[in-house]
Scaffold this motif. Structure first.
Motif, mmCIF file in Angstrom:
data_model
loop_
_atom_site.group_PDB
_atom_site.id
_atom_site.type_symbol
_atom_site.label_atom_id
_atom_site.label_comp_id
_atom_site.label_asym_id
_atom_site.label_seq_id
_atom_site.Cartn_x
_atom_site.Cartn_y
_atom_site.Cartn_z
ATOM 1 N N LYS A 169 1.073 -1.256 0.277
ATOM 2 C CA LYS A 169 0.384 0.446 0.320
ATOM 3 C C LYS A 169 0.453 1.620 -0.267
ATOM 4 C CE LYS A 169 -2.877 -1.106 3.661
ATOM 5 N NZ LYS A 169 -3.723 -0.133 4.370
ATOM 6 N N LYS A 170 1.720 1.404 0.266
ATOM 7 C CA LYS A 170 2.655 2.605 1.083
ATOM 8 C C LYS A 170 3.430 2.467 -0.619
ATOM 9 C CE LYS A 170 6.510 4.455 3.177
ATOM 10 N NZ LYS A 170 7.961 3.936 4.462
ATOM 11 N N PHE A 171 3.710 1.351 -1.274
ATOM 12 C CA PHE A 171 4.731 1.931 -2.910
ATOM 13 C C PHE A 171 3.708 2.434 -3.665
ATOM 14 C CE2 PHE A 171 6.148 -0.552 -6.521
ATOM 15 C CZ PHE A 171 7.591 0.482 -6.435
ATOM 16 N N ILE A 172 2.101 2.056 -3.490
ATOM 17 C CA ILE A 172 1.494 2.470 -4.640
ATOM 18 C C ILE A 172 1.679 4.021 -4.259
ATOM 19 C CG2 ILE A 172 -0.660 1.562 -5.419
ATOM 20 C CD1 ILE A 172 1.094 -0.264 -6.094
ATOM 21 N N CYS A 173 1.439 3.870 -3.118
ATOM 22 C CA CYS A 173 0.879 5.462 -2.596
ATOM 23 C C CYS A 173 1.165 6.200 -2.879
ATOM 24 C CB CYS A 173 0.349 5.238 -1.210
ATOM 25 S SG CYS A 173 -1.040 4.700 -0.821
ATOM 26 N N THR A 174 2.602 5.734 -3.201
ATOM 27 C CA THR A 174 3.976 6.527 -3.497
ATOM 28 C C THR A 174 3.858 7.084 -4.870
ATOM 29 O OG1 THR A 174 5.549 6.188 -1.336
ATOM 30 C CG2 THR A 174 6.911 6.774 -3.187
ATOM 31 N N THR A 175 3.956 5.790 -5.697
ATOM 32 C CA THR A 175 3.665 6.176 -7.154
ATOM 33 C C THR A 175 2.878 6.903 -7.483
ATOM 34 O OG1 THR A 175 4.290 3.402 -7.235
ATOM 35 C CG2 THR A 175 3.223 5.177 -9.142
ATOM 36 N N LEU A 176 1.367 6.657 -7.199
ATOM 37 C CA LEU A 176 0.593 7.700 -7.497
ATOM 38 C C LEU A 176 0.463 9.313 -6.628
ATOM 39 C CD1 LEU A 176 -2.585 5.140 -5.717
ATOM 40 C CD2 LEU A 176 -2.183 5.599 -8.406
ATOM 41 N N ARG A 177 1.195 9.257 -5.816
ATOM 42 C CA ARG A 177 1.249 10.227 -5.092
ATOM 43 C C ARG A 177 2.381 11.619 -6.504
ATOM 44 N NH1 ARG A 177 2.638 10.673 1.072
ATOM 45 N NH2 ARG A 177 3.230 12.684 0.679
ATOM 46 N N SER A 178 3.780 10.698 -6.898
ATOM 47 C CA SER A 178 4.380 10.467 -7.686
ATOM 48 C C SER A 178 3.765 11.709 -8.653
ATOM 49 C CB SER A 178 5.431 10.085 -7.532
ATOM 50 O OG SER A 178 5.996 9.947 -6.346
ATOM 51 N N PHE A 179 3.068 10.387 -9.245
ATOM 52 C CA PHE A 179 2.539 10.474 -11.120
ATOM 53 C C PHE A 179 1.900 11.957 -11.133
ATOM 54 C CE2 PHE A 179 -0.770 10.127 -14.216
ATOM 55 C CZ PHE A 179 0.589 10.021 -15.289
ATOM 56 N N ALA A 180 1.105 11.934 -9.498
ATOM 57 C CA ALA A 180 -0.150 13.546 -9.305
ATOM 58 C C ALA A 180 1.336 14.521 -9.368
ATOM 59 C CB ALA A 180 -1.133 13.046 -8.183
ATOM 60 N N LEU A 181 1.667 14.479 -8.708
ATOM 61 C CA LEU A 181 2.587 15.754 -8.232
ATOM 62 C C LEU A 181 3.164 16.243 -9.660
ATOM 63 C CD1 LEU A 181 3.939 17.886 -6.761
ATOM 64 C CD2 LEU A 181 5.760 15.956 -6.346
ATOM 65 N N LEU A 182 4.093 14.923 -10.587
ATOM 66 C CA LEU A 182 4.304 15.454 -11.580
ATOM 67 C C LEU A 182 3.325 15.908 -13.013
ATOM 68 C CD1 LEU A 182 7.287 12.498 -11.662
ATOM 69 C CD2 LEU A 182 7.689 14.767 -11.461
ATOM 70 N N ASN A 183 1.786 15.890 -12.858
ATOM 71 C CA ASN A 183 0.873 15.825 -13.973
ATOM 72 C C ASN A 183 -0.014 16.913 -13.322
ATOM 73 O OD1 ASN A 183 1.060 13.906 -15.872
ATOM 74 N ND2 ASN A 183 2.070 12.987 -14.416
ATOM 75 N N HIS A 184 0.562 17.901 -12.043
ATOM 76 C CA HIS A 184 -0.309 18.908 -11.735
ATOM 77 C C HIS A 184 -1.952 18.708 -11.614
ATOM 78 C CE1 HIS A 184 2.723 21.345 -12.211
ATOM 79 N NE2 HIS A 184 2.780 20.914 -13.377
ATOM 80 N N ALA A 185 -2.058 16.699 -10.806
ATOM 81 C CA ALA A 185 -3.800 16.615 -10.877
ATOM 82 C C ALA A 185 -3.914 15.990 -9.275
ATOM 83 C CB ALA A 185 -3.698 14.973 -11.451
#
Length: 299
Positions: free
Chosen positions: A157-173
């Motif tokens: 869960k922590k790993f997936i959340c890290t990926t999702l947060r990183s993707f959202a941050l880079l794409n201003h989402a």
């Protein structure tokens, strides 16, 4: 004297001329198969009937009085895409956009091997279609089936959340976790849709970055220090994610074309409907021209 199509064109042009962010919004919802896109929209629009499978793309709308404009109405146009992501580009190019535009990607948290592919494909198509237009959409990532994801191993869960947060941050989402089976998350997702459809977009005051709870992170409110990894590019985030959670292997047999006529559509459901109609035509006693001859013309 003007023809009916010419009159209709003038009416449409006049309507679009009067469109603004104050009285019109557009929501385009796309993402994983069977993640609950229709269920969420039906709940938002307060439809009581059972959601049906979206074959390709469906349109619906909501209307609400605009308090600032008196009798004027705010019209929210909603497009839901249920087809294969490979054909999303063609659909987006032909979808009319009115007013402020929100592009919502819904990913299935219960199928972690498909998360990156869904995010990457949808954002790439969005950027390709709208990078040179004035209708640049605001991106929202909705992560469905949290009721299943919350029972996963804590480290995953922590790993997936890290990926999702990183993707959202880079794409201003914007990033929001959702489940139709948990009343609080359903209400929060409905409130979000209501705010982007009729209100003042997504409220910044509500936020959660703790991976042990459902994430809710408005765009540009996260940072690398909070995420817990060094500043990264999208390619670095992808490599990090794929190194631990590789995508599902592609079945080479799935791309075999049995017949050009029977598989002219990208959806199996549509293929079966076409085959059914062809059989109906073959059985028509009044049909003088052999249907096989007609099919050979389109080969």
């Amino acid at each position: 004297m003007l023809s009916i199509p010419e009159i209709a064109t003038q009416l449409i042009d006049k309507t679009l001329t009067n469109v603004s962010e104050n009285n019109s919004r557009t929501i385009f919802l796309v993402g994983s198969k069977s993640v609950g896109k229709s269920t969420l929209l039906y709940s938002f629009l307060e439809k009581n009937d059972q959601p049906r499978e979206t074959l390709v793309v469906e349109y619906s709308f909501g209307r609400k009085s605009n308090q600032k404009q008196g009798i004027d109405k705010i019209l929210c146009h909603i497009w839901e895409y249920g087809g294969k992501l490979e054909t999303l580009n063609n659909v987006l190019q032909s979808t009319p956009i009115c007013g402020k535009f929100f592009f919502c990607i819904m990913v299935d948290l219960s199928k972690i091997k498909n998360i990156w592919e869904t995010l990457e494909t949808c954002t790439q198509v969005m950027n390709d279609v709208y990078s040179t237009t004035h209708n640049s959409p605001e991106l929202i990532i909705i992560c469905g089936k949290y009721d299943l994801f919350k029972n996963y191993d804590s480290d995953i869960k922590k790993f997936i959340c890290t990926t999702l947060r990183s993707f959202a941050l880079l794409n201003h989402a914007h990033l929001i976790f959702y489940s139709s089976k948990e009343a609080q998350l359903l209400r929060r997702a409905k409130d979000m849709l209501f705010n982007i459809g009729f209100g003042n977009c997504i409220p910044i005051k509500e936020k959660n970055t703790n991976y042990t709870k459902p994430l809710f992170i408005p765009k540009d409110s996260d940072n690398w220090e909070s995420i817990g990894i060094p500043t990264a590019t999208i390619d670095q985030v992808k490599v990090r994610h794929m190194s631990r959670i590789p995508p599902n292997a592609v079945n080479s047999n799935s791309h075999t074309v049995m017949s050009s006529q029977m598989h002219a559509h990208p959806e199996a459901t549509l293929d079966s409907l076409v085959a059914f109609k062809y059989n109906e035509l073959r059985n028509m006693e009044s049909l003088d021209i052999p249907i096989d001859y007609l099919l050979s013309l389109s080969a």
